[in-house]
Design a protein around this motif. Structure first.
Motif, short mmCIF file in Angstrom:
data_model
loop_
_atom_site.label_atom_id
_atom_site.label_comp_id
_atom_site.label_asym_id
_atom_site.label_seq_id
_atom_site.Cartn_x
_atom_site.Cartn_y
_atom_site.Cartn_z
N ALA A 83 0.83 -1.21 0.00
CA ALA A 83 0.00 0.00 0.00
C ALA A 83 0.86 1.26 0.00
CB ALA A 83 -0.93 0.01 1.21
N VAL A 84 1.98 1.21 0.72
CA VAL A 84 2.91 2.34 0.75
C VAL A 84 3.55 2.53 -0.61
CG1 VAL A 84 5.11 3.11 1.71
CG2 VAL A 84 3.39 2.12 3.22
N VAL A 85 3.97 1.42 -1.20
CA VAL A 85 4.66 1.48 -2.50
C VAL A 85 3.74 2.05 -3.57
CG1 VAL A 85 5.72 0.10 -4.32
CG2 VAL A 85 6.22 -0.39 -1.91
N ARG A 86 2.52 1.56 -3.63
CA ARG A 86 1.60 2.04 -4.66
C ARG A 86 1.32 3.54 -4.51
NH1 ARG A 86 -1.27 -3.19 -4.19
NH2 ARG A 86 -0.83 -4.33 -6.11
N TRP A 87 1.20 3.99 -3.29
CA TRP A 87 0.98 5.41 -3.05
C TRP A 87 2.20 6.23 -3.45
CZ3 TRP A 87 3.47 8.54 0.72
CH2 TRP A 87 2.90 9.81 0.89
N HIS A 90 3.67 7.23 -7.65
CA HIS A 90 3.27 8.43 -8.38
C HIS A 90 3.49 9.65 -7.48
CE1 HIS A 90 0.91 11.29 -10.67
NE2 HIS A 90 0.67 10.40 -11.61
N LYS A 91 4.24 10.62 -7.99
CA LYS A 91 4.63 11.74 -7.14
C LYS A 91 3.49 12.71 -6.84
CE LYS A 91 9.42 11.24 -8.50
NZ LYS A 91 9.75 10.39 -7.33
N ARG A 92 2.29 12.32 -7.23
CA ARG A 92 1.11 13.05 -6.76
C ARG A 92 1.03 13.01 -5.24
NH1 ARG A 92 -2.27 10.26 -9.30
NH2 ARG A 92 -2.59 11.53 -11.17
N TYR A 93 1.74 12.05 -4.63
CA TYR A 93 1.73 11.96 -3.17
C TYR A 93 2.17 13.27 -2.52
CZ TYR A 93 6.86 11.44 -3.02
OH TYR A 93 8.20 11.65 -3.12
N LEU A 94 2.95 14.09 -3.25
CA LEU A 94 3.39 15.36 -2.69
C LEU A 94 2.20 16.26 -2.35
CD1 LEU A 94 6.45 16.05 -5.01
CD2 LEU A 94 6.53 15.56 -2.54
N ASP A 232 -0.24 5.62 8.73
CA ASP A 232 -1.45 4.81 8.63
C ASP A 232 -1.50 3.97 7.36
OD1 ASP A 232 -1.74 6.94 6.92
OD2 ASP A 232 -3.86 7.29 7.40
N ARG A 233 -0.51 4.10 6.49
CA ARG A 233 -0.50 3.34 5.25
C ARG A 233 0.24 2.02 5.37
NH1 ARG A 233 -2.31 6.48 0.99
NH2 ARG A 233 -2.53 8.69 1.50
N GLY A 234 1.01 1.83 6.43
CA GLY A 234 1.72 0.58 6.61
C GLY A 234 2.95 0.78 7.47
N ASP A 235 3.52 -0.33 7.90
CA ASP A 235 4.69 -0.34 8.78
C ASP A 235 5.94 -0.11 7.95
OD1 ASP A 235 6.47 -0.76 10.88
OD2 ASP A 235 6.49 -2.93 10.57
N LEU A 236 6.51 1.07 8.04
CA LEU A 236 7.70 1.40 7.26
C LEU A 236 8.95 0.78 7.86
CD1 LEU A 236 7.29 5.21 6.44
CD2 LEU A 236 6.51 3.24 5.12
N LEU A 237 9.79 0.24 6.97
CA LEU A 237 11.12 -0.20 7.38
C LEU A 237 12.11 0.94 7.23
CD1 LEU A 237 13.29 -2.36 8.06
CD2 LEU A 237 13.39 -2.87 5.59
N TYR A 238 12.02 1.66 6.14
CA TYR A 238 12.98 2.72 5.85
C TYR A 238 12.29 3.84 5.08
CZ TYR A 238 12.89 0.71 1.19
OH TYR A 238 12.46 0.25 -0.03
#
Length: 285
Positions: A83-87, A90-94, A232-238
């Motif tokens: 879920a993190v990767v898909r978000w 695309h740099k629309r995440y900015l 809230d999108r997922g458990d980040l490692l890095y």
């Protein structure tokens, strides 16, 4: 297999993190291999976790990459999570981060097929020196700085990009030349180190400081704020949080890299133990 590091069959440039990460994981007692995400013969279901590390060619085939993300995350633990990767692809995440209150480099997102001209964007935004790049990109893929005297070249570049992909237009932040762009590395809850990056355009090699650089309190605070905004999108490692001073002097976010960023372990080998420990905990459950 404990850990598989996802790279690509033919790296567009060397991955200086690969050997240090592999060595650190083996020293921690973990088995590790590096495989190309685009290798059709590669297995992923035999790994306790797959860590996205150098899948740097995905902008050339984003649909295939999305299918690989879905397939891999269905058979093993993918880090960072799907879920993190898909978000983050695309740099629309900015725009999401800006809406969440973060100081972000002003960004115009233009959809593929749009007939808007660069002159229209500049007039609407009040910009004159800008960066034009694909909304799905890695490294300096088709990234161009357009100065006031480069209008025709910039318009041609924008039109070429818009023919088949979404595009970002952003003001050029002059602080990247003196102060430089700061890439802060966050691993499992902690900012471990930072390097100074120089501006990079299409066809150029990456240029970073040979050693880690100091981190200001404002820079570290922005890094944590950026990571918290996606918790809230997922458990980040890095994460790698790229920033530079804005017009007012305080740091502004340029990119939040959650997929496959260089983490500059040669400049900060002490951060490797944190990465290894974090993976060991996730494997143990």
């Amino acid at each position: 297999m404990d850990v598989v590091l996802a790279s690509c069959v033919d790296l567009p440039e060397p991955d200086l993190d690969q050997a240090p990460i592999e060595a650190a994981l083996r020293a921690a007692g973990l088995s590790v291999e590096t495989r190309g995400w685009d290798d059709p013969s590669a297995r992923w279901d035999d790994a306790a976790c797959v860590v996205l590390r150098a899948t740097w060619n995905y902008p050339w085939m984003p649909e295939r990459f999305d299918r690989w993300i879905a397939a891999t995350s269905s058979v093993t633990q993918l880090l960072n999570p799907a879920a993190v990767v898909r978000w983050n692809v695309h740099k629309r995440y900015l725009l999401d981060l800006e809406a969440a209150g973060l100081p972000v480099t002003p960004t115009a997102v233009l959809e593929a097929g749009s007939q808007v001209t660069l002159a229209q964007v500049l007039a609407e935004r009040g910009w004159d020196d800008v960066v034009v790049k694909p909304a799905v990109s890695a490294g300096s893929f088709r990234t161009l700085r357009v100065r006031p005297q480069d209008g025709d070249v910039g318009q041609e570049h924008l039109a070429d990009l818009l023919a088949d992909r979404d595009v970002l237009v952003q003001p050029y932040l002059s602080a990247v030349e003196g102060h430089g762009e700061r890439a802060l590395i966050w691993i499992d809850g902690e900012v471990t180190h930072a390097v100074r990056k120089s501006p990079r355009w299409q066809g150029e090699d990456e240029s970073v400081s040979p050693e880690a650089v100091s981190i200001s309190a404002a820079e570290e605070a922005l890094a944590h704020q950026a990571v918290a905004a996606v918790a809230d999108r997922g458990d980040l490692l890095y994460a790698r949080i790229d920033m530079t001073p804005g017009p007012e002097g305080s740091p502004v976010l340029m990119e939040l890299e959650l997929i496959e960023p260089s983490l500059f372990f040669p400049q900060a080998p002490q951060a490797l133990s944190r990465m290894a420990e974090a993976l060991a905990r996730r494997i143990a459950g």
